[in-house]
Structures are given as C-alpha cells and as structure tokens.
Design a protein around this motif. Structure first.
Motif, PDB file in Angstrom:
ATOM      1  N   VAL A   1     -22.847 -15.904  20.716  1.00 45.63           N
ATOM      2  CA  VAL A   1     -22.277 -16.082  22.060  1.00 45.63           C
ATOM      3  C   VAL A   1     -21.980 -17.549  22.328  1.00 45.63           C
ATOM      4  O   VAL A   1     -20.888 -17.908  22.795  1.00 45.63           O
ATOM      5  CB  VAL A   1     -23.230 -15.509  23.128  1.00 45.63           C
ATOM      6  CG1 VAL A   1     -22.737 -15.893  24.533  1.00 45.63           C
ATOM      7  CG2 VAL A   1     -23.328 -13.999  23.011  1.00 45.63           C
TER       8      VAL A   1
ATOM      9  N   TYR B   1     -18.494 -19.477  22.950  1.00 45.96           N
ATOM     10  CA  TYR B   1     -18.353 -20.161  24.242  1.00 45.96           C
ATOM     11  C   TYR B   1     -17.938 -21.613  24.061  1.00 45.96           C
ATOM     12  O   TYR B   1     -16.975 -22.087  24.687  1.00 45.96           O
ATOM     13  CB  TYR B   1     -19.680 -20.073  24.999  1.00 45.96           C
ATOM     14  CG  TYR B   1     -19.848 -21.074  26.113  1.00 45.96           C
ATOM     15  CD1 TYR B   1     -19.029 -21.050  27.235  1.00 45.96           C
ATOM     16  CD2 TYR B   1     -20.845 -22.050  26.040  1.00 45.96           C
ATOM     17  CE1 TYR B   1     -19.194 -21.969  28.264  1.00 45.96           C
ATOM     18  CE2 TYR B   1     -21.015 -22.972  27.066  1.00 45.96           C
ATOM     19  CZ  TYR B   1     -20.188 -22.931  28.168  1.00 45.96           C
ATOM     20  OH  TYR B   1     -20.358 -23.855  29.177  1.00 45.96           O
TER      21      TYR B   1
ATOM     22  N   VAL C   1     -22.374 -12.186  31.661  1.00 47.11           N
ATOM     23  CA  VAL C   1     -21.374 -11.185  31.300  1.00 47.11           C
ATOM     24  C   VAL C   1     -20.129 -11.327  32.175  1.00 47.11           C
ATOM     25  O   VAL C   1     -18.992 -11.364  31.663  1.00 47.11           O
ATOM     26  CB  VAL C   1     -21.963  -9.762  31.414  1.00 47.11           C
ATOM     27  CG1 VAL C   1     -20.851  -8.716  31.307  1.00 47.11           C
ATOM     28  CG2 VAL C   1     -23.001  -9.527  30.325  1.00 47.11           C
TER      29      VAL C   1
ATOM     30  N   LEU D   1     -16.577 -12.525  30.724  1.00 45.77           N
ATOM     31  CA  LEU D   1     -15.435 -11.605  30.730  1.00 45.77           C
ATOM     32  C   LEU D   1     -14.261 -12.147  31.544  1.00 45.77           C
ATOM     33  O   LEU D   1     -13.105 -11.770  31.302  1.00 45.77           O
ATOM     34  CB  LEU D   1     -15.867 -10.241  31.279  1.00 45.77           C
ATOM     35  CG  LEU D   1     -16.795  -9.418  30.366  1.00 45.77           C
ATOM     36  CD1 LEU D   1     -17.250  -8.151  31.077  1.00 45.77           C
ATOM     37  CD2 LEU D   1     -16.111  -9.078  29.045  1.00 45.77           C
TER      38      LEU D   1
ATOM     39  N   VAL E   1     -11.753 -14.412  25.113  1.00 41.61           N
ATOM     40  CA  VAL E   1     -11.992 -12.970  25.249  1.00 41.61           C
ATOM     41  C   VAL E   1     -13.148 -12.539  24.348  1.00 41.61           C
ATOM     42  O   VAL E   1     -14.018 -11.750  24.758  1.00 41.61           O
ATOM     43  CB  VAL E   1     -10.711 -12.180  24.908  1.00 41.61           C
ATOM     44  CG1 VAL E   1     -11.015 -10.687  24.772  1.00 41.61           C
ATOM     45  CG2 VAL E   1      -9.649 -12.400  25.979  1.00 41.61           C
ATOM     46  N   ALA E   2     -13.175 -13.061  23.127  1.00 42.25           N
ATOM     47  CA  ALA E   2     -14.263 -12.727  22.201  1.00 42.25           C
ATOM     48  C   ALA E   2     -15.613 -13.165  22.755  1.00 42.25           C
ATOM     49  O   ALA E   2     -16.621 -12.454  22.630  1.00 42.25           O
ATOM     50  CB  ALA E   2     -14.009 -13.380  20.846  1.00 42.25           C
ATOM     51  N   GLN E   3     -15.619 -14.329  23.390  1.00 36.29           N
ATOM     52  CA  GLN E   3     -16.855 -14.805  24.027  1.00 36.29           C
ATOM     53  C   GLN E   3     -17.322 -13.819  25.092  1.00 36.29           C
ATOM     54  O   GLN E   3     -18.500 -13.446  25.146  1.00 36.29           O
ATOM     55  CB  GLN E   3     -16.623 -16.175  24.669  1.00 36.29           C
ATOM     56  CG  GLN E   3     -17.751 -16.649  25.578  1.00 36.29           C
ATOM     57  CD  GLN E   3     -17.253 -17.511  26.724  1.00 36.29           C
ATOM     58  OE1 GLN E   3     -16.194 -18.129  26.622  1.00 36.29           O
ATOM     59  NE2 GLN E   3     -18.012 -17.564  27.808  1.00 36.29           N
ATOM     60  N   GLY E   4     -16.403 -13.385  25.934  1.00 31.57           N
ATOM     61  CA  GLY E   4     -16.762 -12.450  26.993  1.00 31.57           C
ATOM     62  C   GLY E   4     -17.312 -11.144  26.448  1.00 31.57           C
ATOM     63  O   GLY E   4     -18.337 -10.638  26.927  1.00 31.57           O
ATOM     64  N   LEU E   5     -16.657 -10.607  25.430  1.00 31.97           N
ATOM     65  CA  LEU E   5     -17.112  -9.347  24.842  1.00 31.97           C
ATOM     66  C   LEU E   5     -18.477  -9.507  24.177  1.00 31.97           C
ATOM     67  O   LEU E   5     -19.307  -8.595  24.215  1.00 31.97           O
ATOM     68  CB  LEU E   5     -16.078  -8.841  23.829  1.00 31.97           C
ATOM     69  CG  LEU E   5     -14.726  -8.411  24.412  1.00 31.97           C
ATOM     70  CD1 LEU E   5     -13.754  -8.058  23.295  1.00 31.97           C
ATOM     71  CD2 LEU E   5     -14.889  -7.239  25.374  1.00 31.97           C
ATOM     72  N   SER E   6     -18.726 -10.669  23.590  1.00 34.76           N
ATOM     73  CA  SER E   6     -20.003 -10.890  22.904  1.00 34.76           C
ATOM     74  C   SER E   6     -21.179 -10.890  23.866  1.00 34.76           C
ATOM     75  O   SER E   6     -22.302 -10.555  23.481  1.00 34.76           O
ATOM     76  CB  SER E   6     -19.964 -12.217  22.129  1.00 34.76           C
ATOM     77  OG  SER E   6     -19.984 -13.333  23.008  1.00 34.76           O
ATOM     78  N   THR E   7     -20.942 -11.224  25.139  1.00 24.83           N
ATOM     79  CA  THR E   7     -22.046 -11.249  26.105  1.00 24.83           C
ATOM     80  C   THR E   7     -22.620  -9.858  26.351  1.00 24.83           C
ATOM     81  O   THR E   7     -23.758  -9.726  26.811  1.00 24.83           O
ATOM     82  CB  THR E   7     -21.602 -11.843  27.458  1.00 24.83           C
ATOM     83  OG1 THR E   7     -20.564 -11.023  28.021  1.00 24.83           O
ATOM     84  CG2 THR E   7     -21.087 -13.263  27.301  1.00 24.83           C
ATOM     85  N   LEU E   8     -21.845  -8.818  26.045  1.00 20.67           N
ATOM     86  CA  LEU E   8     -22.330  -7.454  26.253  1.00 20.67           C
ATOM     87  C   LEU E   8     -23.505  -7.128  25.342  1.00 20.67           C
ATOM     88  O   LEU E   8     -24.259  -6.184  25.600  1.00 20.67           O
ATOM     89  CB  LEU E   8     -21.190  -6.455  26.029  1.00 20.67           C
ATOM     90  CG  LEU E   8     -19.986  -6.586  26.983  1.00 20.67           C
ATOM     91  CD1 LEU E   8     -18.856  -5.649  26.556  1.00 20.67           C
ATOM     92  CD2 LEU E   8     -20.407  -6.305  28.422  1.00 20.67           C
TER      93      LEU E   8
END
Length: 440
Positions: A257, A261, A319, A323, A417-424
């Motif tokens: 993450v 980021y 998150v 996102l 976008v990848a950073q946002g998805l990784s927070t899930l």
C-alpha cells in the motif's frame, strides 16, 4: 521546567500534562523535519547557481538524499527496538542539527551531497520514531486524534521554511541553513524531559527474564502488558520476514500500500509545480500560492483524518482517501479552467496528505506488537522513501520517452487507482483499544 512525576506503575496512563507536552514536542520535531527538507527545496536554485551545478547533478542530488533517507530509516527502526525509542529520537535530532549547520561550509557538489543526505536522512527518521514513541504513550481512546496533530507538523514546516528563506535569503543560501540549526536545538533541549516508552521498558524486561529462564518473573511481567513469549526469542528480523503470521501479513500488505501511495504521491506533491506550469500554463507564483493555501488549510485536514479515524476506524479513512486519489487525479487532468484546477487539486492534496496521514500513521503503530514495532515502522518508513525513488525514476523515464500527459496518467492515475484498491486488503483495526488488545 521539571520532570513530570512518573506513572504509578508500568501500565498506568500518563498525566494529561505529560501527554500535551509529548504531543507538542513531537509536533515540533516533525515540523522541523519538514522545515529541514523544504529548506533544501527552496535553496536548491541558489545552490545550483553558486556551485555551478547542471540539471543532471541536481537530479542526482535528489536520488542521493532519498537513498540516505531509505537506509537511515531502516537502521533507526531496528535501533528503536534494540537501543530505545527516546535514545534514537535524541540522536537523530542532534545529527540532523549538526549536518544542517555543516551545510553552511560545503564547497563542492560531493560535500553538499554528503551533508544534505545525512541531514535529511536523520530528519526524516523523525517520522518513524515519533509514530512509535508517541503512540505507545498517549491514551488509547484518543490515540489517533492526538497523533494526527503531530502529523500536521509537515505543513507547519513548509511555512517555517518559507518564512526563514524569505527573511534570510538576501544574505545567501548558506546563512539560511545556519538559522535552520536554532529551532532544531530548541526542540532537542525540550526533549530532555520525554520519558522512554513504558512498553519498550517492559518488553526489554520480558526479554531479559526469558533469556534468564525466570518463568516467575515472566508471569509477573505479563500482568502488566500481554506479550507472545514464544515469539520473543525469535529475533526481530526473523519474526518480521521469516515467520508466518499476523505480523508478517500486516507488514506485507502495508508495504504494498505505501509503495503504491508514495509512487503516486510523487506526481501530485513533488512534480506538481512542474505539471501546473508546463501543462496548464500557470506561473510559478500561482503554483506556489496554491501549494501554500492547500498546505496551510491542510493542517486541519490532518486533524480531521485523526477524528474520522477515531469515529469510523482508521482503515475506513485510508480506504476512502485511497479510492478517491486516482479518480481525482484523472479529473485534474481533464479540466483546464484555473479555478476548477485549484479546487480539485486542493481535494487531491487533502486526500494524499491530510486525511491519509492523519489516520494512516497511528494505524501503523496499531498493526504491530511492541517487540517489533520500531523495526516494522522503520521498514515502512523506508518503503515510503522507496516509493519516492520509484516514482521519481518513473517520472524521469516517462517524461523523456513520452509526454507530460502520459506520465501523469501512469503515475498519478493508474498507480493512484492501484493504491486505492490495495487499501481494501488492509486489516481491520478497531479504534480506541489498547495496543496489546490489537496484536501481541
């Protein structure tokens, strides 16, 4: 000033007076870490002219500084678990003050690179140490909110550096760095009364009792703070990287993450002035004003991030902030009207700095047990710097091979976008709990 009376027992809560003092001292330290870093940013054009540096050497200087930040933060993290949190805090601030002052005396590029790499490296280590020490001492019910105040020191440092530069630059860039030593020394003196973390003292006693085979003492110590005794003897690095379990999983997810980021952060926080001036036709003054306004108001978004984390959970804040980052960066690319750009960038700045950092760094402390917390946070601090290195290399490569639009799309949008998805994938950590209730 006199020392605050010691707590009545190892596991007791510190007094309100001591907590206020600790938070203010930590805020001062992180503000000055930002201040030191931004002094170099502001004086770099003057230094380049004075020393006759080409654009290539200026770019190389940034890489050298980032590399030093990476290595020093790693070592400091390990040192916190071996030597102590307070000792490393004092050592790093003293080193930062010394090398900031020595910048005055540099005569050539390699002297500059060495001195600034060490000054920035030790100043940046402030982040990992304050995350560890402060979160181990402040009350659990307000931990995230209190630590968000400390993180708000970054925009304060930007304003301090700007003010000192404007007041002293007429005397030459060397004079700017001499003045930079004064507040660093003031905070160093103020830290004399900071106590070592109870939790660190406790885990060292547990380690000693385990090595001595004193099971009675181990049981006595376990009444104060819970510890997974079976893990104590494994060694810091083995537990973090070789032993399967919650610690390694948390470290792995947070590493991914924060690498994503920091890589995306480069576009919206390091090269943003270049993007605004070359891609949108802003003047340097307009870009600087936008950054100052975003940073100034941004202090309160750090606090907002901390408050939201206490209310809804720090993972939830990360998150949502994550996102939002990629779509906001795409929207920033699509608009051209100056007011719209300013409003959208303000939101980008708060999502990538204020709310993200206001919640994110207390979350780090909550994801690891005391026995490896310093080393783990040092690792994550280095991963943030690693992301800056990756982002800078990507920007330099893509800008040469393609154009600014493609570069922004890849780094700010796709990686955002990848950073946002990784927070899930981040673990759920309920706020308001004692650290030992979260992970032992």
């Amino acid at each position: 000033m006199t020392d605050d009376p010691p707590a009545s027992g190892l596991g007791s809560e510190p007094s309100r007076r001591y907590v206020v003092y600790l938070v203010l001292i930590a805020l001062g330290g992180w503000s000055l870490a930002s201040y030191d870093f931004n002094l170099l940013v502001l004086t770099l054009p003057d230094i380049a002219d004075d020393l006759g540096l080409s654009a290539t050497y200026v770019g190389l200087l940034g890489f050298i500084v980032y590399a030093a930040m990476f290595v020093i933060t790693l070592l400091v993290g390990y040192g916190m678990d071996v030597r102590g949190r307070k000792w490393m805090w004092m050592f790093c601030l003293a080193a930062a003050a010394i090398f900031t002052g020595l910048t005055y005396f540099v005569q050539n590029y390699w002297q500059l690179a060495l001195v600034r790499a060490l000054a920035s490296g030790f100043a940046n280590a402030e982040l990992a140490i304050s995350i560890t020490l402060v979160n181990e001492q402040v009350p659990a019910r307000r931990r995230g909110l209190l630590y968000s105040i400390v993180q708000g020191g970054w925009p304060i440092g930007v304003f301090l550096a700007s003010g000192v530069y404007l007041l002293t630059a007429s005397h030459g860039w060397r004079f700017v760095f001499i003045w930079g030593v004064v507040p660093l020394l003031m905070v160093f003196i103020g830290r004399i009364w900071v106590r070592e973390s109870d939790r660190y003292v406790h885990i060292q006693e547990v380690r000693g009792a385990v090595r001595a085979g004193d099971q009675g003492r181990v049981r006595e110590l376990m009444q104060r703070y819970a510890v997974d005794v079976d893990e104590v003897g494994k060694g810091l690095l083995r537990e973090l990287f070789a032993s399967a379990g919650v610690v390694r999983r948390n470290l792995s997810v947070l590493t991914v993450v924060w690498l994503l980021y920091a890589t995306s952060w480069v576009a919206t926080n390091v090269y943003i002035t270049y993007w605004l001036t070359h891609e949108r036709g802003w003047t340097p003054g307009e870009a600087a004003t936008l950054l100052l306004v975003s940073g100034g108001i941004g202090f309160f978004f750090y606090i907002l991030g901390g408050w939201l984390g206490e209310r809804y959970g720090r993972r939830s804040v990360l998150v949502v902030s994550g996102l939002l980052t990629g779509p906001l960066n795409l929207l920033l690319l699509l608009v051209h009207q100056q007011l719209a750009i300013a409003v959208i960038y303000f939101l980008v700045y708060q999502a990538t700095n204020g709310t993200w950092s206001g919640a994110g760094y207390a979350y780090w402390a909550e994801c690891f047990p005391t026995r490896v917390r310093g080393t783990a946070i040092g690792w994550l601090g280095s991963m943030f710097t690693g992301g800056l290195i990756i982002g800078s290399l990507l920007w330099t490569t893509l800008i040469g091979l393609t154009n600014t639009t493609v570069t922004w799309l890849v780094i700010a949008v796709v990686i955002g976008v990848a950073q946002g998805l990784s927070t899930l994938a981040l673990p759920k950590v309920p706020p308001g709990r004692e650290l030992e209730e979260l992970v032992v």
